[in-house]
Design a protein around this motif. Structure first.
Motif, PDB file in Angstrom:
ATOM      1  N   TYR A   1       0.862  -1.175   0.000  1.00  0.00           N
ATOM      2  CA  TYR A   1       0.000   0.000   0.000  1.00  0.00           C
ATOM      3  C   TYR A   1       0.903   1.230   0.000  1.00  0.00           C
ATOM      4  CZ  TYR A   1      -3.172   3.702   1.436  1.00  0.00           C
ATOM      5  OH  TYR A   1      -3.886   4.875   1.483  1.00  0.00           O
ATOM      6  N   ALA A   2       0.762   2.068  -1.026  1.00  0.00           N
ATOM      7  CA  ALA A   2       1.578   3.269  -1.169  1.00  0.00           C
ATOM      8  C   ALA A   2       0.664   4.488  -1.174  1.00  0.00           C
ATOM      9  CB  ALA A   2       2.393   3.205  -2.454  1.00  0.00           C
ATOM     10  N   ARG A   3       0.843   5.336  -0.170  1.00  0.00           N
ATOM     11  CA  ARG A   3       0.100   6.605  -0.136  1.00  0.00           C
ATOM     12  C   ARG A   3       1.060   7.725  -0.520  1.00  0.00           C
ATOM     13  NH1 ARG A   3      -0.466  10.622   3.466  1.00  0.00           N
ATOM     14  NH2 ARG A   3       0.563   9.450   5.132  1.00  0.00           N
TER      15      ARG A   3
ATOM     16  N   VAL B   1       4.871   6.582  -6.169  1.00  0.00           N
ATOM     17  CA  VAL B   1       4.538   5.187  -5.923  1.00  0.00           C
ATOM     18  C   VAL B   1       5.715   4.297  -6.300  1.00  0.00           C
ATOM     19  CG1 VAL B   1       3.044   3.289  -6.653  1.00  0.00           C
ATOM     20  CG2 VAL B   1       2.062   5.552  -6.195  1.00  0.00           C
TER      21      VAL B   1
ATOM     22  N   ARG C   1       7.603   1.398  -4.189  1.00  0.00           N
ATOM     23  CA  ARG C   1       7.671   0.030  -4.701  1.00  0.00           C
ATOM     24  C   ARG C   1       9.121  -0.452  -4.748  1.00  0.00           C
ATOM     25  NH1 ARG C   1       5.073  -3.200  -9.002  1.00  0.00           N
ATOM     26  NH2 ARG C   1       3.707  -1.464  -9.551  1.00  0.00           N
TER      27      ARG C   1
ATOM     28  N   THR D   1      -2.736   2.024  -4.329  1.00  0.00           N
ATOM     29  CA  THR D   1      -2.262   3.379  -4.066  1.00  0.00           C
ATOM     30  C   THR D   1      -3.394   4.344  -3.732  1.00  0.00           C
ATOM     31  OG1 THR D   1      -2.411   4.099  -6.378  1.00  0.00           O
ATOM     32  CG2 THR D   1      -0.384   2.985  -5.703  1.00  0.00           C
TER      33      THR D   1
ATOM     34  N   ASP E   1      -3.342   8.598  -4.115  1.00  0.00           N
ATOM     35  CA  ASP E   1      -2.509   9.698  -4.579  1.00  0.00           C
ATOM     36  C   ASP E   1      -3.088  11.030  -4.131  1.00  0.00           C
ATOM     37  OD1 ASP E   1      -0.689  11.274  -5.866  1.00  0.00           O
ATOM     38  OD2 ASP E   1      -1.050  10.482  -7.871  1.00  0.00           O
TER      39      ASP E   1
ATOM     40  N   ARG F   1       2.245   5.610   6.211  1.00  0.00           N
ATOM     41  CA  ARG F   1       1.528   5.483   4.946  1.00  0.00           C
ATOM     42  C   ARG F   1       0.081   5.082   5.196  1.00  0.00           C
ATOM     43  NH1 ARG F   1       3.153   8.870   2.302  1.00  0.00           N
ATOM     44  NH2 ARG F   1       3.783   9.484   4.386  1.00  0.00           N
TER      45      ARG F   1
END
Length: 212
Positions: A9-11, A19, A23, A38, A40, A75
């Motif tokens: 999970y990328a915020r 992102v 990663r 994600t 954004d 995050r």
């Protein structure tokens, strides 16, 4: 029955964050990712995880045995109650949460009362730290904007060698050594010391150069 998945999970909340960077950090740390989810341009302080599109998807797809990977708990969010509640909900579902920074693991596999108490205390501490750092970053940014306004049109000094994301990473890794931070960010030890010693000035330098 489907095989357990490893999901990043990328915020991303600022223009300097990406992102792809989150990663690549996870992959360099040894994670083999099945999916990347994600959000954004979403604040972790004011928008709860369940109110974000990516966050809602996490709750929909994560199952027992899955691993949720995040760069760090910030995050997931910057609000103490939201972060601690969500981590506990995930581990009750049998989801393992792992962080790239500091390689921390939160899961519900242990039934030992002492280990559970230590785990829960650590969750609370990490969630509180995420909120405290968000507030510290915000104050540093305010100071930086004020300082940049004062020196506008004057000599601004050398252009910073770090990005906003690197600045946030350094301020977030309060318990980590300078060597660990240097390895993660690619910055020199001297740059990290300068940022740690005066985060407001470091933020001011970024603000000043961003105005051109």
């Amino acid at each position: 029955m489907t095989s357990p998945q490893t999901i990043l999970y990328a915020r991303v909340s600022t223009s300097d964050q990406t992102v792809e960077h989150q990663r690549s950090q996870a992959e360099k740390a040894g994670f083999t990712l099945d999916q990347v989810i994600t959000d954004d341009g979403v604040s972790g302080l004011s928008v709860p995880l369940k109110d974000r599109p990516g966050g809602r998807r996490l709750f929909d797809i994560l199952r027992q045995g899955d691993t949720l990977v995040v760069r760090w708990v910030d995050r997931l969010g910057r609000n103490y109650q939201d972060v601690s509640d969500n981590i506990r909900e995930f581990i009750r579902k049998g989801v393992i949460i792992r962080t790239v920074i500091n390689n921390m693991t939160f899961d519900g596999s242990t039934q030992d009362p002492m280990q559970m108490a230590v785990r829960d205390a650590l969750i609370g501490f990490m969630a509180a730290t995420a909120q405290a750092q968000a507030e510290a970053n915000r104050e540093a940014q305010k100071a930086g904007i004020a300082h940049a306004a004062q020196v506008e049109g004057k000599y601004r000094g050398r252009k910073p060698s770090y990005t906003q994301e690197q600045l946030h990473t350094i301020l977030g890794m309060t318990g980590s050594s300078v060597s660990e931070i240097a390895k993660l960010t690619g910055l020199s030890r001297q740059a990290i010391y300068r940022i740690r010693n005066d985060p407001a000035a470091a933020s001011a330098a970024l603000q000043s150069w961003s105005q051109t």
